[in-house]
Scaffold this motif. Structure first.
Motif, PDB file in Angstrom:
ATOM      1  N   PHE A 117       0.834  -1.192   0.000  1.00 26.79           N
ATOM      2  CA  PHE A 117       0.000   0.000   0.000  1.00 26.79           C
ATOM      3  C   PHE A 117       0.874   1.250   0.000  1.00 26.79           C
ATOM      4  O   PHE A 117       1.913   1.307   0.665  1.00 26.79           O
ATOM      5  N   CYS A 118       0.401   2.234  -0.713  1.00 24.96           N
ATOM      6  CA  CYS A 118       0.976   3.562  -0.683  1.00 24.96           C
ATOM      7  C   CYS A 118      -0.043   4.473  -0.005  1.00 24.96           C
ATOM      8  O   CYS A 118      -1.258   4.289  -0.176  1.00 24.96           O
ATOM      9  N   ALA A 119       0.435   5.428   0.779  1.00 22.54           N
ATOM     10  CA  ALA A 119      -0.453   6.368   1.457  1.00 22.54           C
ATOM     11  C   ALA A 119       0.182   7.748   1.422  1.00 22.54           C
ATOM     12  O   ALA A 119       1.410   7.875   1.363  1.00 22.54           O
ATOM     13  N   SER A 120      -0.640   8.770   1.487  1.00 22.98           N
ATOM     14  CA  SER A 120      -0.104  10.129   1.526  1.00 22.98           C
ATOM     15  C   SER A 120      -0.949  10.976   2.464  1.00 22.98           C
ATOM     16  O   SER A 120      -2.092  10.629   2.795  1.00 22.98           O
ATOM     17  N   ARG A 121      -0.350  12.073   2.910  1.00 23.24           N
ATOM     18  CA  ARG A 121      -1.118  13.027   3.702  1.00 23.24           C
ATOM     19  C   ARG A 121      -0.473  14.396   3.574  1.00 23.24           C
ATOM     20  O   ARG A 121       0.658  14.529   3.101  1.00 23.24           O
ATOM     21  N   ARG A 122      -1.210  15.427   4.022  1.00 19.20           N
ATOM     22  CA  ARG A 122      -0.785  16.783   3.720  1.00 19.20           C
ATOM     23  C   ARG A 122       0.028  17.424   4.834  1.00 19.20           C
ATOM     24  O   ARG A 122       1.130  17.844   4.631  1.00 19.20           O
ATOM     25  N   ILE A 123      -0.524  17.499   6.027  1.00 18.39           N
ATOM     26  CA  ILE A 123       0.161  18.233   7.090  1.00 18.39           C
ATOM     27  C   ILE A 123       0.136  17.402   8.363  1.00 18.39           C
ATOM     28  O   ILE A 123      -0.558  16.413   8.452  1.00 18.39           O
ATOM     29  N   ASP A 124       0.887  17.823   9.320  1.00 15.98           N
ATOM     30  CA  ASP A 124       0.902  17.130  10.601  1.00 15.98           C
ATOM     31  C   ASP A 124      -0.507  16.978  11.148  1.00 15.98           C
ATOM     32  O   ASP A 124      -1.255  17.949  11.203  1.00 15.98           O
ATOM     33  N   GLY A 125      -0.812  15.769  11.535  1.00 13.86           N
ATOM     34  CA  GLY A 125      -2.101  15.511  12.149  1.00 13.86           C
ATOM     35  C   GLY A 125      -3.205  15.209  11.173  1.00 13.86           C
ATOM     36  O   GLY A 125      -4.264  14.741  11.567  1.00 13.86           O
ATOM     37  N   SER A 126      -3.001  15.499   9.904  1.00 16.24           N
ATOM     38  CA  SER A 126      -4.055  15.196   8.938  1.00 16.24           C
ATOM     39  C   SER A 126      -4.080  13.688   8.686  1.00 16.24           C
ATOM     40  O   SER A 126      -3.077  13.008   8.836  1.00 16.24           O
ATOM     41  N   PRO A 127      -5.253  13.143   8.342  1.00 12.51           N
ATOM     42  CA  PRO A 127      -5.348  11.691   8.171  1.00 12.51           C
ATOM     43  C   PRO A 127      -4.513  11.172   7.000  1.00 12.51           C
ATOM     44  O   PRO A 127      -4.247  11.887   6.033  1.00 12.51           O
ATOM     45  N   LEU A 128      -4.120   9.916   7.097  1.00 13.30           N
ATOM     46  CA  LEU A 128      -3.492   9.223   5.985  1.00 13.30           C
ATOM     47  C   LEU A 128      -4.554   8.812   4.975  1.00 13.30           C
ATOM     48  O   LEU A 128      -5.636   8.369   5.359  1.00 13.30           O
ATOM     49  N   HIS A 129      -4.230   8.947   3.691  1.00 15.64           N
ATOM     50  CA  HIS A 129      -5.097   8.465   2.621  1.00 15.64           C
ATOM     51  C   HIS A 129      -4.359   7.337   1.919  1.00 15.64           C
ATOM     52  O   HIS A 129      -3.247   7.538   1.419  1.00 15.64           O
ATOM     53  N   PHE A 130      -4.982   6.167   1.897  1.00 14.63           N
ATOM     54  CA  PHE A 130      -4.349   4.996   1.305  1.00 14.63           C
ATOM     55  C   PHE A 130      -4.876   4.741  -0.101  1.00 14.63           C
ATOM     56  O   PHE A 130      -6.039   5.011  -0.411  1.00 14.63           O
ATOM     57  N   GLY A 131      -3.997   4.163  -0.937  1.00 14.43           N
ATOM     58  CA  GLY A 131      -4.442   3.616  -2.200  1.00 14.43           C
ATOM     59  C   GLY A 131      -5.051   2.247  -1.984  1.00 14.43           C
ATOM     60  O   GLY A 131      -5.106   1.748  -0.855  1.00 14.43           O
ATOM     61  N   ASN A 132      -5.497   1.619  -3.070  1.00  8.34           N
ATOM     62  CA  ASN A 132      -6.115   0.309  -2.955  1.00  8.34           C
ATOM     63  C   ASN A 132      -5.119  -0.842  -3.022  1.00  8.34           C
ATOM     64  O   ASN A 132      -5.516  -2.000  -2.965  1.00  8.34           O
ATOM     65  N   GLY A 133      -3.848  -0.506  -3.117  1.00 10.42           N
ATOM     66  CA  GLY A 133      -2.817  -1.522  -2.993  1.00 10.42           C
ATOM     67  C   GLY A 133      -2.467  -2.243  -4.278  1.00 10.42           C
ATOM     68  O   GLY A 133      -3.223  -2.230  -5.257  1.00 10.42           O
ATOM     69  N   THR A 134      -1.297  -2.858  -4.257  1.00  4.24           N
ATOM     70  CA  THR A 134      -0.853  -3.761  -5.314  1.00  4.24           C
ATOM     71  C   THR A 134      -0.649  -5.124  -4.692  1.00  4.24           C
ATOM     72  O   THR A 134       0.137  -5.265  -3.756  1.00  4.24           O
ATOM     73  N   ARG A 135      -1.372  -6.112  -5.212  1.00  2.81           N
ATOM     74  CA  ARG A 135      -1.188  -7.481  -4.712  1.00  2.81           C
ATOM     75  C   ARG A 135      -0.083  -8.140  -5.516  1.00  2.81           C
ATOM     76  O   ARG A 135      -0.220  -8.371  -6.712  1.00  2.81           O
ATOM     77  N   LEU A 136       1.032  -8.423  -4.850  1.00  2.00           N
ATOM     78  CA  LEU A 136       2.196  -9.026  -5.505  1.00  2.00           C
ATOM     79  C   LEU A 136       2.273 -10.501  -5.167  1.00  2.00           C
ATOM     80  O   LEU A 136       2.233 -10.883  -3.999  1.00  2.00           O
ATOM     81  N   THR A 137       2.402 -11.310  -6.202  1.00  2.00           N
ATOM     82  CA  THR A 137       2.602 -12.749  -6.031  1.00  2.00           C
ATOM     83  C   THR A 137       3.887 -13.122  -6.737  1.00  2.00           C
ATOM     84  O   THR A 137       4.033 -12.878  -7.940  1.00  2.00           O
ATOM     85  N   VAL A 138       4.825 -13.673  -5.986  1.00  2.00           N
ATOM     86  CA  VAL A 138       6.100 -14.120  -6.549  1.00  2.00           C
ATOM     87  C   VAL A 138       6.127 -15.644  -6.482  1.00  2.00           C
ATOM     88  O   VAL A 138       6.033 -16.229  -5.406  1.00  2.00           O
TER      89      VAL A 138
END
Lengths: 113, 112
Positions: free
Chosen positions: A91-112
């Protein structure tokens, strides 16, 4: 607001191959985080960036893993060479400023295999 | 880092309230209490957070004990869409990077 965009959604590869996961954070967000989720270990923080600069990569499991953020709108997580134990949802996530919530992507399912 | 303890799972009937407990007996005075949830096949999403006072938003309510050693996330009327893993996380206000460490969470099952 398109949210955090990750690609590909699914990746299946053979052991030893290079894998590159991609993330586009929400525009204007200053922080970007990479997490990995497995049944055994749950959600683990791998690395995070502030203003494109890596701040803490202590969660990166080993040298086979590397992450870059060449600009504010793009980040990659690379595994070279990949191993079956790397199979997980990333998962990748981003947020703007201190204390603001994290916003996650829907992820990459990796199978090796 | 201060740790949290949550039940592994909880069941609820649709349209009934759900009270999700979280114990954080070693919480410090500068720790915020955050709740996230993860729906199947999706990334976690923010639900609510608070420091000392109870908090309400459109998704849920957060009730914080007076000694702050525990808190409860309240879903007022559970729907099938609320079936998810709910994570209670502490984050030090002094941690300017704001990285979040997720535990195992509580799996909420909603029965029609």
């Amino acid at each position: 607001d398109a949210g955090v965009i990750q690609s590909p959604r699914h990746e299946v590869t053979e052991m030893g191959q290079e894998v590159t996961l991609r993330c586009k954070p929400i525009s204007g967000h200053d922080y970007l985080f990479w997490y990995r989720q497995t049944m055994m270990r749950g959600l683990e923080l791998l690395i995070y960036f502030n203003n494109n600069v890596p701040i803490d990569d202590s969660g990166m499991p080993e040298d086979r893993f590397s992450a870059k953020m060449p600009n504010a709108s793009f980040s990659t997580l690379k595994i070279q060479p990949s191993e079956p134990r790397d199979s997980a949802v990333y998962f990748c996530a981003s947020r703007r400023i201190d204390g603001s919530p994290l916003h996650f992507g829907n992820g990459t399912r990796l199978t090796v295999t | 880092d201060a740790k949290t303890t949550q039940p592994n799972s909880m069941e609820s009937n649709e349209e009934e309230p759900v009270h999700l407990p979280c114990n954080h007996s070693t919480i410090s005075g500068t720790d915020y209490i955050h709740w996230y949830r993860q729906l199947p096949s999706q990334g976690p999403e923010y639900v609510i957070h608070g420091l000392t006072s109870n908090v309400n938003n459109r998704m849920a309510s957060l009730a914080i004990a007076e000694d702050r050693k525990s808190s409860t996330l309240i879903l007022h009327r559970a729907t099938l869409r609320d079936a998810a893993v709910y994570y209670c996380i502490l984050r030090d206000v002094g941690d300017s990077w704001g990285k979040l460490q997720f535990g195992a969470g509580t799996q909420v099952v909603v029965t029609p």
